[in-house]
Scaffold this motif. Structure first.
Motif, PDB file in Angstrom:
ATOM      1  N   PHE A  41      39.788  48.717  25.518  1.00 41.40           N
ATOM      2  CA  PHE A  41      39.336  48.244  26.821  1.00 41.40           C
ATOM      3  C   PHE A  41      40.041  46.959  27.229  1.00 41.40           C
ATOM      4  O   PHE A  41      40.224  46.704  28.425  1.00 41.40           O
ATOM      5  CB  PHE A  41      37.815  48.073  26.825  1.00 41.40           C
ATOM      6  N   ALA A  42      40.455  46.154  26.271  1.00 42.11           N
ATOM      7  CA  ALA A  42      41.254  44.968  26.596  1.00 42.11           C
ATOM      8  C   ALA A  42      42.595  45.400  27.196  1.00 42.11           C
ATOM      9  O   ALA A  42      43.056  44.836  28.199  1.00 42.11           O
ATOM     10  CB  ALA A  42      41.467  44.114  25.350  1.00 42.11           C
ATOM     11  N   CYS A  43      43.215  46.406  26.586  1.00 43.44           N
ATOM     12  CA  CYS A  43      44.490  46.938  27.110  1.00 43.44           C
ATOM     13  C   CYS A  43      44.299  47.539  28.496  1.00 43.44           C
ATOM     14  O   CYS A  43      45.150  47.382  29.380  1.00 43.44           O
ATOM     15  CB  CYS A  43      45.048  47.996  26.159  1.00 43.44           C
ATOM     16  N   THR A  44      43.177  48.233  28.687  1.00 45.46           N
ATOM     17  CA  THR A  44      42.886  48.833  29.991  1.00 45.46           C
ATOM     18  C   THR A  44      42.775  47.758  31.064  1.00 45.46           C
ATOM     19  O   THR A  44      43.342  47.889  32.158  1.00 45.46           O
ATOM     20  CB  THR A  44      41.575  49.646  29.923  1.00 45.46           C
ATOM     21  N   PHE A  45      42.061  46.669  30.751  1.00 51.78           N
ATOM     22  CA  PHE A  45      41.906  45.589  31.737  1.00 51.78           C
ATOM     23  C   PHE A  45      43.244  44.899  32.017  1.00 51.78           C
ATOM     24  O   PHE A  45      43.570  44.608  33.177  1.00 51.78           O
ATOM     25  CB  PHE A  45      40.890  44.561  31.243  1.00 51.78           C
ATOM     26  N   ILE A  46      44.018  44.636  30.970  1.00 53.50           N
ATOM     27  CA  ILE A  46      45.318  43.971  31.154  1.00 53.50           C
ATOM     28  C   ILE A  46      46.231  44.821  32.032  1.00 53.50           C
ATOM     29  O   ILE A  46      46.903  44.317  32.940  1.00 53.50           O
ATOM     30  CB  ILE A  46      45.976  43.701  29.789  1.00 53.50           C
ATOM     31  N   ALA A  47      46.255  46.136  31.780  1.00 48.97           N
ATOM     32  CA  ALA A  47      47.082  47.035  32.580  1.00 48.97           C
ATOM     33  C   ALA A  47      46.614  47.059  34.038  1.00 48.97           C
ATOM     34  O   ALA A  47      47.433  47.017  34.967  1.00 48.97           O
ATOM     35  CB  ALA A  47      47.046  48.440  31.989  1.00 48.97           C
ATOM     36  N   LEU A  48      45.300  47.099  34.246  1.00 52.34           N
ATOM     37  CA  LEU A  48      44.762  47.113  35.609  1.00 52.34           C
ATOM     38  C   LEU A  48      45.017  45.785  36.317  1.00 52.34           C
ATOM     39  O   LEU A  48      45.306  45.762  37.521  1.00 52.34           O
ATOM     40  CB  LEU A  48      43.262  47.410  35.570  1.00 52.34           C
ATOM     41  N   TYR A  49      44.923  44.687  35.568  1.00 48.78           N
ATOM     42  CA  TYR A  49      45.198  43.369  36.157  1.00 48.78           C
ATOM     43  C   TYR A  49      46.648  43.304  36.633  1.00 48.78           C
ATOM     44  O   TYR A  49      46.940  42.789  37.721  1.00 48.78           O
ATOM     45  CB  TYR A  49      44.919  42.271  35.135  1.00 48.78           C
ATOM     46  N   ALA A  50      47.567  43.831  35.821  1.00 50.46           N
ATOM     47  CA  ALA A  50      48.981  43.855  36.198  1.00 50.46           C
ATOM     48  C   ALA A  50      49.197  44.736  37.430  1.00 50.46           C
ATOM     49  O   ALA A  50      49.968  44.384  38.341  1.00 50.46           O
ATOM     50  CB  ALA A  50      49.822  44.360  35.029  1.00 50.46           C
ATOM     51  N   LEU A  51      48.521  45.876  37.488  1.00 57.25           N
ATOM     52  CA  LEU A  51      48.671  46.796  38.624  1.00 57.25           C
ATOM     53  C   LEU A  51      48.141  46.185  39.924  1.00 57.25           C
ATOM     54  O   LEU A  51      48.734  46.381  40.984  1.00 57.25           O
ATOM     55  CB  LEU A  51      47.949  48.116  38.334  1.00 57.25           C
ATOM     56  N   GLN A  52      47.040  45.432  39.825  1.00 56.65           N
ATOM     57  CA  GLN A  52      46.528  44.808  41.060  1.00 56.65           C
ATOM     58  C   GLN A  52      47.425  43.672  41.516  1.00 56.65           C
ATOM     59  O   GLN A  52      47.560  43.411  42.709  1.00 56.65           O
ATOM     60  CB  GLN A  52      45.065  44.378  40.879  1.00 56.65           C
ATOM     61  N   LEU A  53      48.087  42.983  40.566  1.00 56.86           N
ATOM     62  CA  LEU A  53      49.057  41.948  40.943  1.00 56.86           C
ATOM     63  C   LEU A  53      50.259  42.574  41.644  1.00 56.86           C
ATOM     64  O   LEU A  53      50.854  41.959  42.538  1.00 56.86           O
ATOM     65  CB  LEU A  53      49.524  41.181  39.699  1.00 56.86           C
ATOM     66  N   LEU A  54      50.611  43.809  41.236  1.00 61.00           N
ATOM     67  CA  LEU A  54      51.736  44.513  41.854  1.00 61.00           C
ATOM     68  C   LEU A  54      51.347  45.191  43.165  1.00 61.00           C
ATOM     69  O   LEU A  54      52.193  45.790  43.835  1.00 61.00           O
ATOM     70  CB  LEU A  54      52.277  45.566  40.871  1.00 61.00           C
ATOM     71  N   GLY A  55      50.067  45.117  43.514  1.00 64.94           N
ATOM     72  CA  GLY A  55      49.611  45.702  44.777  1.00 64.94           C
ATOM     73  C   GLY A  55      49.323  47.187  44.712  1.00 64.94           C
ATOM     74  O   GLY A  55      49.198  47.829  45.759  1.00 64.94           O
ATOM     75  N   VAL A  56      49.209  47.753  43.506  1.00 59.81           N
ATOM     76  CA  VAL A  56      48.916  49.184  43.374  1.00 59.81           C
ATOM     77  C   VAL A  56      47.509  49.498  43.875  1.00 59.81           C
ATOM     78  O   VAL A  56      47.256  50.540  44.466  1.00 59.81           O
ATOM     79  CB  VAL A  56      49.073  49.640  41.907  1.00 59.81           C
ATOM     80  N   PHE A  57      46.583  48.575  43.635  1.00 63.89           N
ATOM     81  CA  PHE A  57      45.227  48.731  44.173  1.00 63.89           C
ATOM     82  C   PHE A  57      44.648  47.354  44.444  1.00 63.89           C
ATOM     83  O   PHE A  57      45.127  46.346  43.905  1.00 63.89           O
ATOM     84  CB  PHE A  57      44.329  49.513  43.201  1.00 63.89           C
ATOM     85  N   ALA A  58      43.628  47.313  45.279  1.00 62.36           N
ATOM     86  CA  ALA A  58      42.977  46.050  45.606  1.00 62.36           C
ATOM     87  C   ALA A  58      41.569  46.039  45.012  1.00 62.36           C
ATOM     88  O   ALA A  58      40.779  46.945  45.296  1.00 62.36           O
ATOM     89  CB  ALA A  58      42.893  45.873  47.124  1.00 62.36           C
ATOM     90  N   PRO A  59      41.267  45.067  44.153  1.00 62.06           N
ATOM     91  CA  PRO A  59      39.911  44.992  43.598  1.00 62.06           C
ATOM     92  C   PRO A  59      38.873  44.834  44.708  1.00 62.06           C
ATOM     93  O   PRO A  59      39.130  44.176  45.723  1.00 62.06           O
ATOM     94  CB  PRO A  59      39.951  43.749  42.709  1.00 62.06           C
ATOM     95  N   LYS A  60      37.730  45.457  44.516  1.00 59.01           N
ATOM     96  CA  LYS A  60      36.629  45.363  45.476  1.00 59.01           C
ATOM     97  C   LYS A  60      35.496  44.595  44.821  1.00 59.01           C
ATOM     98  O   LYS A  60      35.068  44.938  43.718  1.00 59.01           O
ATOM     99  CB  LYS A  60      36.175  46.764  45.876  1.00 59.01           C
ATOM    100  N   HIS A  61      35.017  43.559  45.484  1.00 59.74           N
ATOM    101  CA  HIS A  61      33.966  42.733  44.871  1.00 59.74           C
ATOM    102  C   HIS A  61      32.678  43.530  44.700  1.00 59.74           C
ATOM    103  O   HIS A  61      32.162  44.113  45.654  1.00 59.74           O
ATOM    104  CB  HIS A  61      33.691  41.499  45.724  1.00 59.74           C
ATOM    105  N   VAL A  62      32.193  43.557  43.475  1.00 62.02           N
ATOM    106  CA  VAL A  62      30.956  44.246  43.145  1.00 62.02           C
ATOM    107  C   VAL A  62      30.159  43.335  42.218  1.00 62.02           C
ATOM    108  O   VAL A  62      30.706  42.811  41.245  1.00 62.02           O
ATOM    109  CB  VAL A  62      31.227  45.593  42.434  1.00 62.02           C
ATOM    110  N   PRO A  63      28.867  43.128  42.483  1.00 63.36           N
ATOM    111  CA  PRO A  63      28.045  42.315  41.567  1.00 63.36           C
ATOM    112  C   PRO A  63      28.065  42.906  40.165  1.00 63.36           C
ATOM    113  O   PRO A  63      28.010  44.127  39.993  1.00 63.36           O
ATOM    114  CB  PRO A  63      26.644  42.396  42.187  1.00 63.36           C
ATOM    115  N   ALA A  64      28.161  42.045  39.162  1.00 58.91           N
ATOM    116  CA  ALA A  64      28.262  42.494  37.771  1.00 58.91           C
ATOM    117  C   ALA A  64      27.084  43.371  37.372  1.00 58.91           C
ATOM    118  O   ALA A  64      27.233  44.312  36.584  1.00 58.91           O
ATOM    119  CB  ALA A  64      28.361  41.286  36.839  1.00 58.91           C
ATOM    120  N   LYS A  65      25.889  43.083  37.931  1.00 63.74           N
ATOM    121  CA  LYS A  65      24.701  43.851  37.558  1.00 63.74           C
ATOM    122  C   LYS A  65      24.792  45.310  38.014  1.00 63.74           C
ATOM    123  O   LYS A  65      24.098  46.175  37.471  1.00 63.74           O
ATOM    124  CB  LYS A  65      23.446  43.207  38.135  1.00 63.74           C
ATOM    125  N   LYS A  66      25.623  45.581  39.012  1.00 63.46           N
ATOM    126  CA  LYS A  66      25.793  46.959  39.476  1.00 63.46           C
ATOM    127  C   LYS A  66      26.588  47.796  38.475  1.00 63.46           C
ATOM    128  O   LYS A  66      26.407  49.002  38.373  1.00 63.46           O
ATOM    129  CB  LYS A  66      26.530  46.966  40.826  1.00 63.46           C
TER     130      LYS A  66
END
Length: 312
Positions: A41-66
């Motif tokens: 899951f650490a690798c998954t997050f790192i890969a997704l973080y890199a993809l959002q920096l490259l503009g592949v997707f835009a994170p959507k704000h969601v409360p952590a409790k959701k």
């Protein structure tokens, strides 16, 4: 449809890669299994973080409790599945795991008002029967093993259903929901990892988690990329097909993996095991025909042929 077939194919290839590299890593490195899940899951997050920096997707704000219910059920699934494997034989684990299939239908019918045709339900009979026959020689039930397996089935079923429902409820893409769920699950598993290390009495230093030679680095890299691919495509496949389709695909992966092991690596395979594999594959085939609406297509073609003959 082509995208789904490609997604299933890539998921299958990545699953084989993660299975092979998991086995190699756990054999050659003194790592607890929970540590490997945290790494995935650490690798998954790192890969997704890199993809959002490259503009592949835009994170959507969601409360952590959701996202928290999804993360908690995932962590519960990991812990209880490990307990099930600890207290049960592989055959018993596989057979009890099949209870998840009818439970998927019950959960979605009762809580999400979804309906499944009788034909779809009947395709589960040969699939489950095949797994039972395949594992018949390795069945050995115990109180602790049965309780752990049933608890694992229940929590894993809820988690798998929520993988789809939470994406729809929160209107998130697979990348967006994993961007939050991956680090949250990793953090929630850290106390479990600490407890596992304490109970095992292992003297594992930080250097244990850092690969030193090129082969280990390569295996860890392939393992991490495979984990990211499997995690992402699991969410994507469930979102664009259904929980039942993904569960059916899982049985296809199990059967083909056993056949590959028999053909390529001379793994033992008895006649009754082969019959069980064939029976399970038959259920998968019938389910695929139903989902592709092949039976109705043949029925309509036959009706048109009869009508045209009458007109002549």
């Amino acid at each position: 449809m082509e995208a789904i077939i490609v997604g299933l194919g890539v998921n299958y290839a990545a699953s084989l890669a993660i299975t092979f590299t998991n086995k190699w890593i756990l054999t050659n490195l003194p790592l607890p299994s929970v540590a490997l899940v945290c790494y995935h899951f650490a690798c998954t997050f790192i890969a997704l973080y890199a993809l959002q920096l490259l503009g592949v997707f835009a994170p959507k704000h969601v409360p952590a409790k959701k996202i928290l219910p999804l993360s908690l059920t995932f962590c519960g699934s990991v812990v209880l599945t490990n307990l099930s494997l600890k207290y049960n034989t592989i055959g018993t684990y596989q057979v009890l795991k099949c209870l998840a299939d009818p439970l998927f239908i019950v959960i979605q019918t009762v809580f999400y008002e979804k309906r499944f045709s009788r034909a779809i339900k009947l395709t589960m009979v040969p699939m489950i029967a095949g797994i039972v026959i395949n594992s018949a020689n390795d069945l050995m039930f115990s109180k602790n093993g049965t309780i752990a397996a049933l608890a694992a089935v229940l929590v894993t079923s809820v988690y798998t259903v929520w993988v789809r429902e939470k994406q729809e409820e929160l209107n998130l893409t697979p990348m967006q929901i994993l961007y939050y769920q991956a680090p949250q699950s990793c953090i929630l598993l850290l106390p479990v990892l600490f407890l596992e290390l304490v109970l095992s009495g292992s003297e594992i230093s930080l250097s244990t988690f850092i690969p030193s030679d090129d082969l280990t680095k390569g295996m860890m890299l392939v393992n991490g990329l495979s984990a990211f691919t499997v995690n992402l495509l699991t969410y994507w496949i469930i979102r664009h097909t259904s929980v039942i389709t993904y569960a059916t695909f899982g049985k296809l992966k199990l059967c083909t993996t056993m056949l590959i092991g028999f053909i390529k690596f001379n793994d033992p395979l008895d006649t009754y095991q082969l019959f069980g594999i064939i029976l399970t594959m038959l259920g998968v085939f019938l389910y695929t025909l139903l989902k592709l609406n092949i039976f109705n297509h043949f029925k309509m073609s036959y009706s048109k042929m009869i009508n045209s003959n009458h007109q002549v």
